[in-house]
Design a protein around this motif. Structure first.
Motif, PDB file in Angstrom:
ATOM      1  N   ASP A   1      10.598   2.918   1.248  1.00  0.00           N
ATOM      2  CA  ASP A   1      11.474   3.900   0.620  1.00  0.00           C
ATOM      3  C   ASP A   1      12.334   4.615   1.661  1.00  0.00           C
ATOM      4  N   ALA A   2      11.702   5.004   2.761  1.00  0.00           N
ATOM      5  CA  ALA A   2      12.462   5.674   3.830  1.00  0.00           C
ATOM      6  C   ALA A   2      13.530   4.744   4.378  1.00  0.00           C
ATOM      7  N   ALA A   3      13.186   3.471   4.565  1.00  0.00           N
ATOM      8  CA  ALA A   3      14.166   2.509   5.077  1.00  0.00           C
ATOM      9  C   ALA A   3      15.341   2.374   4.116  1.00  0.00           C
ATOM     10  N   ALA A   4      15.058   2.380   2.797  1.00  0.00           N
ATOM     11  CA  ALA A   4      16.143   2.233   1.817  1.00  0.00           C
ATOM     12  C   ALA A   4      17.124   3.396   1.885  1.00  0.00           C
ATOM     13  N   LEU A   5      16.623   4.596   2.155  1.00  0.00           N
ATOM     14  CA  LEU A   5      17.522   5.741   2.261  1.00  0.00           C
ATOM     15  C   LEU A   5      18.251   5.776   3.594  1.00  0.00           C
ATOM     16  N   ILE A   6      17.663   5.189   4.628  1.00  0.00           N
ATOM     17  CA  ILE A   6      18.337   5.144   5.938  1.00  0.00           C
ATOM     18  C   ILE A   6      19.560   4.249   5.873  1.00  0.00           C
TER      19      ILE A   6
ATOM     20  N   GLU B   1      17.049   3.309  -5.814  1.00  0.00           N
ATOM     21  CA  GLU B   1      17.153   3.894  -7.147  1.00  0.00           C
ATOM     22  C   GLU B   1      15.799   4.174  -7.785  1.00  0.00           C
ATOM     23  N   ALA B   2      14.745   3.551  -7.276  1.00  0.00           N
ATOM     24  CA  ALA B   2      13.418   3.745  -7.857  1.00  0.00           C
ATOM     25  C   ALA B   2      12.648   4.904  -7.234  1.00  0.00           C
ATOM     26  N   ILE B   3      13.185   5.532  -6.198  1.00  0.00           N
ATOM     27  CA  ILE B   3      12.488   6.627  -5.534  1.00  0.00           C
ATOM     28  C   ILE B   3      12.544   7.865  -6.425  1.00  0.00           C
ATOM     29  N   PRO B   4      11.413   8.490  -6.750  1.00  0.00           N
ATOM     30  CA  PRO B   4      11.427   9.696  -7.592  1.00  0.00           C
ATOM     31  C   PRO B   4      12.213  10.820  -6.923  1.00  0.00           C
ATOM     32  N   PRO B   5      12.862  11.676  -7.705  1.00  0.00           N
ATOM     33  CA  PRO B   5      13.708  12.734  -7.134  1.00  0.00           C
ATOM     34  C   PRO B   5      13.011  13.625  -6.114  1.00  0.00           C
ATOM     35  N   HIS B   6      11.755  14.021  -6.385  1.00  0.00           N
ATOM     36  CA  HIS B   6      11.080  14.930  -5.450  1.00  0.00           C
ATOM     37  C   HIS B   6      10.812  14.251  -4.114  1.00  0.00           C
ATOM     38  N   ARG B   7      10.471  12.946  -4.144  1.00  0.00           N
ATOM     39  CA  ARG B   7      10.232  12.228  -2.897  1.00  0.00           C
ATOM     40  C   ARG B   7      11.547  11.906  -2.199  1.00  0.00           C
ATOM     41  N   ARG B   8      12.590  11.661  -2.981  1.00  0.00           N
ATOM     42  CA  ARG B   8      13.897  11.372  -2.400  1.00  0.00           C
ATOM     43  C   ARG B   8      14.372  12.549  -1.551  1.00  0.00           C
ATOM     44  N   GLN B   9      14.265  13.738  -2.078  1.00  0.00           N
ATOM     45  CA  GLN B   9      14.721  14.911  -1.344  1.00  0.00           C
ATOM     46  C   GLN B   9      13.926  15.097  -0.064  1.00  0.00           C
ATOM     47  N   ALA B  10      12.597  14.896  -0.144  1.00  0.00           N
ATOM     48  CA  ALA B  10      11.759  15.058   1.049  1.00  0.00           C
ATOM     49  C   ALA B  10      12.100  14.008   2.109  1.00  0.00           C
ATOM     50  N   LEU B  11      12.366  12.781   1.669  1.00  0.00           N
ATOM     51  CA  LEU B  11      12.715  11.728   2.625  1.00  0.00           C
ATOM     52  C   LEU B  11      14.069  12.003   3.265  1.00  0.00           C
ATOM     53  N   HIS B  12      15.039  12.434   2.475  1.00  0.00           N
ATOM     54  CA  HIS B  12      16.342  12.797   3.055  1.00  0.00           C
ATOM     55  C   HIS B  12      16.167  13.886   4.111  1.00  0.00           C
ATOM     56  N   ARG B  13      15.302  14.846   3.818  1.00  0.00           N
ATOM     57  CA  ARG B  13      15.094  15.943   4.767  1.00  0.00           C
ATOM     58  C   ARG B  13      14.482  15.418   6.061  1.00  0.00           C
ATOM     59  N   ALA B  14      13.521  14.516   5.931  1.00  0.00           N
ATOM     60  CA  ALA B  14      12.878  13.961   7.123  1.00  0.00           C
ATOM     61  C   ALA B  14      13.859  13.112   7.940  1.00  0.00           C
TER      62      ALA B  14
ATOM     63  N   SER C   1       0.850  -1.188   0.000  1.00  0.00           N
ATOM     64  CA  SER C   1       0.000   0.000   0.000  1.00  0.00           C
ATOM     65  C   SER C   1       0.884   1.235   0.000  1.00  0.00           C
ATOM     66  N   PRO C   2       0.388   2.393  -0.397  1.00  0.00           N
ATOM     67  CA  PRO C   2       1.225   3.614  -0.409  1.00  0.00           C
ATOM     68  C   PRO C   2       1.918   3.902   0.920  1.00  0.00           C
ATOM     69  N   PRO C   3       1.247   3.787   2.080  1.00  0.00           N
ATOM     70  CA  PRO C   3       1.983   4.061   3.334  1.00  0.00           C
ATOM     71  C   PRO C   3       3.107   3.056   3.595  1.00  0.00           C
ATOM     72  N   ALA C   4       2.855   1.774   3.297  1.00  0.00           N
ATOM     73  CA  ALA C   4       3.890   0.772   3.515  1.00  0.00           C
ATOM     74  C   ALA C   4       5.056   0.963   2.539  1.00  0.00           C
TER      75      ALA C   4
ATOM     76  N   LEU D   1      12.982   4.985  11.950  1.00  0.00           N
ATOM     77  CA  LEU D   1      11.943   4.828  10.930  1.00  0.00           C
ATOM     78  C   LEU D   1      10.623   5.397  11.417  1.00  0.00           C
ATOM     79  N   GLY D   2      10.342   5.235  12.706  1.00  0.00           N
ATOM     80  CA  GLY D   2       9.092   5.755  13.255  1.00  0.00           C
ATOM     81  C   GLY D   2       9.000   7.261  13.194  1.00  0.00           C
ATOM     82  N   ARG D   3      10.124   7.958  13.141  1.00  0.00           N
ATOM     83  CA  ARG D   3      10.120   9.421  13.085  1.00  0.00           C
ATOM     84  C   ARG D   3      10.071   9.952  11.659  1.00  0.00           C
ATOM     85  N   VAL D   4      10.258   9.074  10.700  1.00  0.00           N
ATOM     86  CA  VAL D   4      10.298   9.498   9.297  1.00  0.00           C
ATOM     87  C   VAL D   4       8.969   9.132   8.637  1.00  0.00           C
ATOM     88  N   GLY D   5       8.258  10.089   8.116  1.00  0.00           N
ATOM     89  CA  GLY D   5       6.983   9.824   7.466  1.00  0.00           C
ATOM     90  C   GLY D   5       5.880   9.593   8.478  1.00  0.00           C
TER      91      GLY D   5
END
Length: 864
Positions: free
Chosen positions: A242-247, A296-309, A234-237, A256-260
């Motif tokens: 995605d957040a875990a992959a960047l961590i 590598e599959a995370i879109p650039p706009h979401r990647r930047q937001a996840l890095h920020r979080a 699902s989108p939330p999962a 992980l609980g603090r991100v998203g």
């Protein structure tokens, strides 16, 4: 399935664990491609050795890993005090010693696992080398897993050194066989042959493809497979994944609980996709390939937001290393935080002696420094240049110093401008711009002397002293060096004192003074003052000075100590210089294969031109003697560097290289021109170089060389100049310089001497030299000229070098390494390395087996 076709490897690991438990510590290198099951194998060992104390640490797959990241992971599992020291940022020497003590303590055998060292920072590689040398008598099993399908030069270099240690064992994990894959596919609705062709037998690929099931078809790549499984979320999962992959590979639940905004049920769902799993206290991707596919599959706009979080969460938790914070800040596009964290990470890495990591962090900071005030940018550039100089990236240091000095000039800060110019002069020297270096060093001193006796002025005095010494102006160098040393002592600057005393010693060595006390004092000050780069310079010049006086055993001992120091402290600018000068000694003693390995093993490394010069010289001389056309090409490239340096020692040695090469090729006119050039440049060079000029001038110029000052000539050349060839040969043989001895005989008019020269060159494999002596015999009208055997050009059946063959013969006499070292006039450590190489090449596990294999196969004649 996990341990299919792994019984032999697991049995070997169990044997090494038993040896370690008995007090014979081992370092085991577990190698294999990504997904081959390295971690699975070690986890199986852990289940079979339950009585041991286990600790696991992983290296980070970051663009720039945190220094000593694996040790930070291991520390809380081993010892609270070690953990505290890691968190407090203790100096690396104390951390290394504390790590050894923590491994040795605990009351039970210890198994410490360093996972994924292909991602290791240099400090972690240094730690592995440090521990590997010291576990021999401890109940400790060190296991380092790494990918051998993505090697980097630094890792290959360290692995070669680790492999040469007597404590080291290596286990290579091959892919599964076609038969094994076919057995796994049986009953699963998948064609085993197709599965094997698609995966190459990689266990991870196989298991992932089988887990996908026949209904999912056969994805064309693991990436598609991983993303196909992730797409079911699902989108939330999926956001949590995605957040875990960047961590990273291991994901702390609290982070992980603090991100998203993923709820616990979303995290539970994330775990069902088979890409990531839950461990005792964290989430972990089943493999880095899976994490990378998601990343590598995370879109650039979401990647930047996840890095920020992630960045915000890490800052709130206050547990992350600044290198990790800098990585996420850059990913978030937050320039200010990227600069702040990268600058801090660079400073901490530099303090730990992890100069490569420091350089990369300062580079990261500068990528985002456009908005910084000019003063802060100039400070960053100076910091970057200092690190680049230490790790031998001369061009980068040069560019950064130029930019910094221009910024300081614009700001009107002549003290900082002068200090940057002093660093620029050093960089110009390393890239062989001797003329520019002199002008820059003079300008730096001119700017700084107006400010009185400052630390910057003292450093500039020492820099100009070194420049004068390198340009053969030794009287000026001595005066400047003494001034710099006195000021450095008054201001409490051990680095300046060491620099000045080192230069003073070098000038005294050239002019016949008592050089050794100031050189030894320079080394002591640098070591005690923690000035790694100056210690590297002192080791290098002490080795050079001892070698120049033919004190070869002492020079070898200095090399062993100095190279270990430079590696451990990342002081590679002078470390590579030391290693290449030692390669010359190896070459002169006839170990040409080993010398070539040392010289050409640097291919692709970003060496400064002066360090590259020595590599080219060693390789060019050996290949010219072997009759390879490429030899002259290498020597001409080295000559271009030497001429640009403006330093007599390089220019004269380069001319001598070409003298020999032209003589070998039969071009005597060219050889004489180069001999004349060497003769013109010889004043101001050290004694051994002047001796070589005398020898070649005597051989080729005849009466034109009569005016040479032959005072203070060493034994061998003095005998040759006086016509006492046999005495000269004996003098060279005493220090093991086999090619030098053969050259003395090659210019004799006596037929017996010339035949002896051919035999000596033949044993060395110097086919061009054999041809040159045969030409001389024809010119003298001699008959029955020997052709020379072809045996010297054939590869050794076991690929042993000549020196390894010598060591093997003495192994067959049941001599210890200490006895072999005395017999061959080598260091014990060098013999250790040769023995390890022999065991590996013969495919045996012990000295006794090597001796037996040598006798059985005829590598060593059986005594009659």
């Amino acid at each position: 399935m996990d341990l299919l076709e792994r019984d032999a490897q697991l049995g070997a690991l169990q044997e090494y664990a038993a040896e370690a438990a008995a007090g014979a510590g081992r370092l085991v290198l577990v190698a294999g491609e990504a997904g081959v099951g390295k971690s699975t194998l070690v986890e199986a060992l852990e289940r079979r050795v339950p009585g041991a104390r286990w600790a696991w640490g992983a290296c980070d797959p970051l663009t720039t890993p945190r220094p000593l990241g694996a040790l930070v992971d291991l520390a809380p599992q081993l010892d609270p005090e070690l953990d505290r020291m890691c968190r407090d940022g203790a100096p690396r020497e104390r951390l290394f010693d504390a790590a050894r003590e923590a491994l040795a303590g605990g009351g039970a055998p210890t198994c410490a696992v360093f996972e994924d060292v292909h991602w290791a920072d240099d400090a972690t590689l240094d730690l592995l080398r440090f521990l590997g040398r010291r576990v021999r008598d401890l109940p400790v099993l060190l296991i380092a897993t790494f990918r051998d399908d993505e090697p980097r030069p630094r890792l290959l270099e360290v692995l070669a050194q680790l492999g040469a240690m007597r404590t080291t064992r290596r286990i290579d994990l091959p892919p599964l066989s076609a038969h094994a894959v076919d057995a796994l596919a049986a009953g699963r609705g998948v064609d085993g042959g197709e599965l094997f062709r698609a995966t190459g037998g990689n266990p991870f690929f196989v298991s992932e493809l089988l887990r996908s099931g026949p209904g999912d078809g056969m994805p064309s790549s693991i990436r598609e497979l991983v993303l196909a499984r992730a797409a079911r979320l699902s989108p939330p999962a999926r956001e949590a994944l995605d957040a875990a992959a960047l961590i990273g590979l291991t994901v702390p639940p609290a982070l992980l609980g603090r991100v998203g905004s993923a709820a616990p049920r979303d995290v539970d769902e994330m775990l069902t996709c088979g890409v990531i799993r839950a461990t005792t206290d964290a989430f972990a991707f089943r493999h880095e390939l899976a994490r990378r596919a998601v990343d590598e599959a995370i879109p650039p706009h979401r990647r930047q937001a996840l890095h920020r979080a992630i960045l915000t969460a890490l800052e709130e938790l206050e547990v992350a290393h600044p290198a990790r914070l800098a990585f996420h800040a850059e990913g978030a596009g937050d320039a200010a935080r990227a600069v702040a964290h990268a600058r801090r990470a660079g400073r901490e890495a530099a303090a730990l002696g992890a100069h490569r990591e420091a350089l990369v962090q300062f580079e990261r900071a500068l990528r985002h420094a456009d908005g910084l005030p000019e003063r802060e940018r100039a400070e960053l550039l100076d910091a970057l240049a200092a690190e680049a100089a230490v790790v031998d990236q001369g061009e980068r240091a040069l560019d950064a110093r130029r930019q910094a000095s221009e910024l300081w000039r614009g700001l009107g800060d002549t003290v900082r401008e002068g200090d940057s110019l002093r660093g620029l002069a050093r960089a110009q020297l390393r890239v062989a711009d001797g003329t520019g270096a002199t002008a820059t060093a003079e300008r730096a001193l001119e700017l700084l002397q107006a400010h009185g006796d400052t630390r910057e002025y003292a450093a500039a005095l020492a820099q100009l002293a070194g420049d004068r010494m390198l340009n053969g102006r030794d009287d000026d160098a001595v005066v400047l060096a003494r001034r710099a040393q006195a000021l450095g002592e008054r201001l409490g600057l051990p680095g300046v004192q060491a620099d000045a005393l080192d230069t003073l010693a070098c000038s005294l060595a050239v002019t016949g003074g008592d050089w050794e006390p100031p050189m030894r004092e320079a080394l002591r000050l640098a070591l005690e003052g923690g000035v790694a780069d100056q210690a590297g310079r002192a080791f290098n010049n002490l080795h050079w000075a001892l070698g120049s006086e033919q004190r070869i055993d002492e020079a070898i001992a200095v090399y062993e100590e100095g190279w270990a120091f430079c590696e451990a402290h990342d002081a590679l600018s002078f470390g590579w210089c030391l290693r290449m000068e030692h390669a010359e000694i190896v070459e002169w003693r006839g170990d040409w294969d080993e010398a070539l390995d040392m010289a050409e093993g640097t291919a692709g490394m970003p060496l400064t031109p002066l360090n590259r010069y020595t590599c080219l010289s060693v390789a060019g001389r050996i290949r010219s003697r072997r009759g390879e056309p490429r030899g002259m090409e290498l020597l001409r490239e080295a000559d271009a560097i030497a001429r640009g340096s403006g330093q007599p020692q390089y220019e004269v040695q380069s001319a001598l290289n070409l003298v020999e090469a032209h003589w070998l090729a039969g071009d005597l006119d060219a050889a004489r021109r180069e001999a004349a050039r060497a003769l013109d440049l010889a004043p101001g060079t050290v004694g051994c170089i002047r001796d070589s000029v005398l020898e070649w001038a005597h051989r080729l110029l005849g009466p034109a060389a009569r005016d040479i000052d032959a005072a203070d000539v060493w034994d061998a050349p003095r005998h040759e100049l006086a016509g006492r060839r046999r005495e000269a040969v004996a003098a060279w043989e005493r220090i093991g310089y086999v090619n030098h001895a053969a050259l003395v005989l090659a210019f004799s008019d006596d037929e017996a001497d010339l035949r002896d020269a051919i035999a000596r060159f033949d044993r060395l494999g110097a086919t061009a030299a054999v041809r040159a002596v045969r030409r001389r015999m024809r010119e003298l009208g001699l008959r029955a000229i020997p052709a020379g055997s072809r045996s010297a050009t054939r590869a050794h059946p076991a690929h042993l070098t000549r020196r390894e063959q010598d060591v093997l013969a003495l192994l067959c006499e049941h001599l210890s390494n200490e006895e072999i070292a005395r017999r061959l006039v080598l260091s014990v450590r060098t013999v250790d390395h040769h023995v390890s190489a022999i065991l590996a090449k013969l495919g045996v596990a012990s000295r006794a087996e090597a001796a037996e294999a040598a006798r059985r196969t005829g590598l060593v004649p059986v005594a009659g």
